[in-house]
Design a protein around this motif. Structure first.
Motif, PDB file in Angstrom:
ATOM      1  N   THR A  54      41.701  36.378  36.372  1.00 26.55           N
ATOM      2  CA  THR A  54      40.474  36.026  35.648  1.00 26.55           C
ATOM      3  C   THR A  54      39.463  37.156  35.595  1.00 26.55           C
ATOM      4  N   ALA A  55      39.092  37.693  36.759  1.00 28.59           N
ATOM      5  CA  ALA A  55      38.010  38.674  36.824  1.00 28.59           C
ATOM      6  C   ALA A  55      38.352  39.955  36.076  1.00 28.59           C
ATOM      7  N   VAL A  56      39.608  40.391  36.176  1.00 24.63           N
ATOM      8  CA  VAL A  56      40.010  41.616  35.482  1.00 24.63           C
ATOM      9  C   VAL A  56      39.946  41.420  33.974  1.00 24.63           C
ATOM     10  N   GLU A  57      40.378  40.260  33.520  1.00 21.72           N
ATOM     11  CA  GLU A  57      40.351  39.992  32.081  1.00 21.72           C
ATOM     12  C   GLU A  57      38.929  39.898  31.549  1.00 21.72           C
ATOM     13  N   LEU A  58      37.976  39.552  32.432  1.00 19.91           N
ATOM     14  CA  LEU A  58      36.566  39.507  32.041  1.00 19.91           C
ATOM     15  C   LEU A  58      35.854  40.835  32.289  1.00 19.91           C
ATOM     16  N   SER A  59      36.582  41.818  32.850  1.00 19.35           N
ATOM     17  CA  SER A  59      36.026  43.144  33.176  1.00 19.35           C
ATOM     18  C   SER A  59      34.828  43.028  34.104  1.00 19.35           C
ATOM     19  N   LEU A  60      34.950  42.172  35.125  1.00 18.02           N
ATOM     20  CA  LEU A  60      33.854  41.964  36.077  1.00 18.02           C
ATOM     21  C   LEU A  60      33.879  43.021  37.177  1.00 18.02           C
ATOM     22  N   GLY A  61      32.679  43.396  37.651  1.00 18.21           N
ATOM     23  CA  GLY A  61      32.586  44.276  38.806  1.00 18.21           C
ATOM     24  C   GLY A  61      32.809  43.491  40.083  1.00 18.21           C
ATOM     25  N   THR A  62      32.154  42.314  40.181  1.00 17.92           N
ATOM     26  CA  THR A  62      32.310  41.470  41.357  1.00 17.92           C
ATOM     27  C   THR A  62      33.589  40.657  41.237  1.00 17.92           C
ATOM     28  N   GLY A  63      34.480  40.823  42.222  1.00 12.73           N
ATOM     29  CA  GLY A  63      35.746  40.095  42.180  1.00 12.73           C
ATOM     30  C   GLY A  63      36.723  40.665  41.181  1.00 12.73           C
ATOM     31  N   GLY A  64      36.513  41.907  40.753  1.00 17.84           N
ATOM     32  CA  GLY A  64      37.300  42.482  39.679  1.00 17.84           C
ATOM     33  C   GLY A  64      38.673  42.985  40.065  1.00 17.84           C
ATOM     34  N   TYR A  65      39.490  42.137  40.660  1.00 21.49           N
ATOM     35  CA  TYR A  65      40.858  42.479  41.000  1.00 21.49           C
ATOM     36  C   TYR A  65      41.739  41.266  40.690  1.00 21.49           C
ATOM     37  N   HIS A  66      43.043  41.508  40.618  1.00 18.46           N
ATOM     38  CA  HIS A  66      43.984  40.390  40.613  1.00 18.46           C
ATOM     39  C   HIS A  66      44.152  39.910  42.054  1.00 18.46           C
ATOM     40  N   PHE A  67      44.343  38.614  42.223  1.00 17.87           N
ATOM     41  CA  PHE A  67      44.592  38.050  43.554  1.00 17.87           C
ATOM     42  C   PHE A  67      45.838  37.179  43.515  1.00 17.87           C
TER      43      PHE A  67
END
Length: 364
Positions: A54-67
């Motif tokens: 989710t976060a990577v697809e949204l290009s977020l800084g916070t939480g910006g990794y796959h888990f």
């Protein structure tokens, strides 16, 4: 909603307690991911895994990794012994912990019989990146004193994500960790900040406590919409339990956003409107131009009428970090790029060294 993808592990870059830094192939692309091994089990190269992307697809800084959500090639895991308190409650990832307050805990009666923190100093930050400079300066000057870190659930929930904590513990600079709320993975687990402070004082015999959220912070650009606002309630809790509340101001002259220039609007909101009690706010004696900006903010918001503003001559932060071979980074900036930010955290340590310990140097 959660965005999920199936990938395959192609490399395990690094392993630390509870965290695997891995590379995964998704539709032909190799990307970075994290696996919390104590939650989702061991992974091996070649394993097929389900990822939260989710976060990577949204290009977020916070939480910006796959888990990693699940390992399709390692579906079994064992329930750990003991404990009845759940964190991440009522989610697919709820975890069971041995909480200090639990009726089966050996420390249950200690919590019940608590009376006072007896002026124990508790330093409260907002960003996780304040932890390392504070610890470096405090431990260099007080190598035998016990320092306990309490991690809140204002940002990252698993303490395993913090490479800072892993490094500081391995170097013997943090003595014990406590995770509270829905944060988990500390040496000790507590339900809230009150019982965590009691644990630090009565069970761990801390000389000083540092409190902040884990890596990451949520902000919206609005006055009250940021997770660092928890600093106010934590400072109130320290006062309520008869501790010595000390607040680190968020200060920067490198941040391009006007609201974070000098003393951040986050800190001003907390100090002016949120915290209900008088607290000590150590401020580094920066050069004349920068100090003028800070003093204008302090005066225009009447912070000195409510709090104890203490100016500290601190030129030792970089030397303290280098002494322990520590690197720092906040908002993508290293020490040289944003030294005032890191010096603000270090100044709280020097306030303790020079004021609370009764050994204030003549040049302060």
């Amino acid at each position: 909603m959660i965005s999920k993808r199936v990938g395959r592990v192609v490399e395990i870059v690094d392993k630390s307690e509870g965290l695997d830094d891995i590379r995964v192939e998704i539709n032909g692309d190799v990307q970075k991911a994290y696996n919390y091994s104590k939650m989702t089990g061991k992974v091996n190269v070649g394993d097929e895994i389900i990822l939260n992307t989710t976060a990577v697809e949204l290009s977020l800084g916070t939480g910006g990794y796959h888990f990693v959500i699940a390992n399709l090639d390692n579906r079994e895991s064992d329930l750990t012994l003991g404990g009845h308190i759940m964190k991440l409650r009522y989610t697919p990832f709820q975890v069971k912990v041995n909480s200090i307050e639990d009726h089966e805990s050996e420390y249950h009666d200690v919590i019940e019989k608590f009376t006072s923190l007896e002026d124990m100093p508790v330093v409260v930050g907002t960003l996780h990146s304040m932890l390392t400079p504070f610890v470096a300066s405090y431990k260099r000057n007080n190598p035998t004193k016990k320092l306990v870190y309490i991690m809140t659930d204002g940002a990252a929930l698993p303490i395993y994500l913090s490479k800072n904590v892993d490094t500081l513990k391995n170097k013997g600079l943090i003595d014990d960790t406590i995770t509270i709320g829905n944060a988990f993975g500390g040496d000790y687990e507590c339900i809230n900040i009150y019982t965590a402070l009691i644990t630090a004082k009565e069970i761990l015999k801390a000389d000083v406590v540092f409190v902040s959220m884990g890596p990451g912070i949520a902000g919206t650009g609005t006055k009250y919409g940021f997770t660092g606002i928890e600093q106010g309630a934590i400072l109130d809790a320290v006062h309520k339990l008869s501790g010595n509340p000390i607040a680190i101001p968020r200060i920067s002259f490198a941040d391009k956003r006007e609201r974070h220039f000098g003393i951040s609007h986050h800190s001003i909101t907390v100090f002016k409107e949120i915290v209900n009690v008088n607290v000590t706010i150590p401020v580094t004696s920066y050069d004349e131009d920068k100090l003028e900006v800070i003093n204008k903010q302090i005066n225009s918001n009447r912070l000195s009428e409510k709090h104890n503003i203490v100016y500290i001559n601190n030129n030792n932060t970089k030397e303290d970090l280098e002494y322990f071979d520590l690197k720092v980074r906040s908002m993508g900036r290293n020490f040289e790029q944003d030294k005032e930010f890191f010096e603000a955290a270090s100044a709280a340590a020097y306030y303790l060294v020079e004021v609370c310990d009764g050994s204030r140097r003549k040049d302060y």
